[in-house]
Design a protein around this motif. Structure first.
Motif, short mmCIF file in Angstrom:
data_model
loop_
_atom_site.label_atom_id
_atom_site.label_comp_id
_atom_site.label_asym_id
_atom_site.label_seq_id
_atom_site.Cartn_x
_atom_site.Cartn_y
_atom_site.Cartn_z
N ARG A 31 1.07 -1.08 0.11
CA ARG A 31 0.46 0.25 -0.04
C ARG A 31 1.04 1.57 -0.29
O ARG A 31 0.53 2.18 -0.82
N HIS A 32 1.83 0.79 0.41
CA HIS A 32 3.04 2.43 1.04
C HIS A 32 3.58 2.52 -0.45
O HIS A 32 3.16 3.69 -0.83
N ARG A 35 1.03 3.63 -2.96
CA ARG A 35 0.70 5.71 -3.22
C ARG A 35 2.03 6.33 -3.39
O ARG A 35 2.22 8.07 -3.77
N GLU A 59 -5.43 10.85 -0.90
CA GLU A 59 -5.28 9.18 -0.34
C GLU A 59 -3.43 9.18 0.06
O GLU A 59 -2.98 8.14 0.92
N CYS A 60 -2.36 9.94 -0.29
CA CYS A 60 -1.36 9.52 -0.60
C CYS A 60 -0.84 10.76 1.45
O CYS A 60 0.23 9.90 2.04
#
Length: 67
Positions: A31-32, A35, A59-60
């Motif tokens: 997920r990191h 982003r 989102e980030c």
């Protein structure tokens, strides 16, 4: 004479728990990375995806554990 208990380090965890921890860490790391990739997309591609810079910023700004 007291009975000695096994040291904590010598106890084995259940394989499922170990698998679950690894899976969770892998999901968070993925997920990191997603982003980070999203933050680098140019405006033209964002329009194609139907996203705005504000959507990307929001989102980030999330922590890695937040979906």
């Amino acid at each position: 004479m007291p009975i000695a208990s096994a040291p904590l380090a010598s106890r084995q965890t259940f394989p499922f728990v170990t698998w679950l921890h690894r899976r969770l860490l892998a999901r968070w790391y993925d997920r990191h990375l997603q982003r980070l990739d999203l933050a680098e997309i140019d405006d033209h591609m964002l329009r194609d995806l139907g996203l705005t810079r504000e959507d990307v910023r929001r989102e980030c700004a999330k922590s890695f554990w937040q979906a």
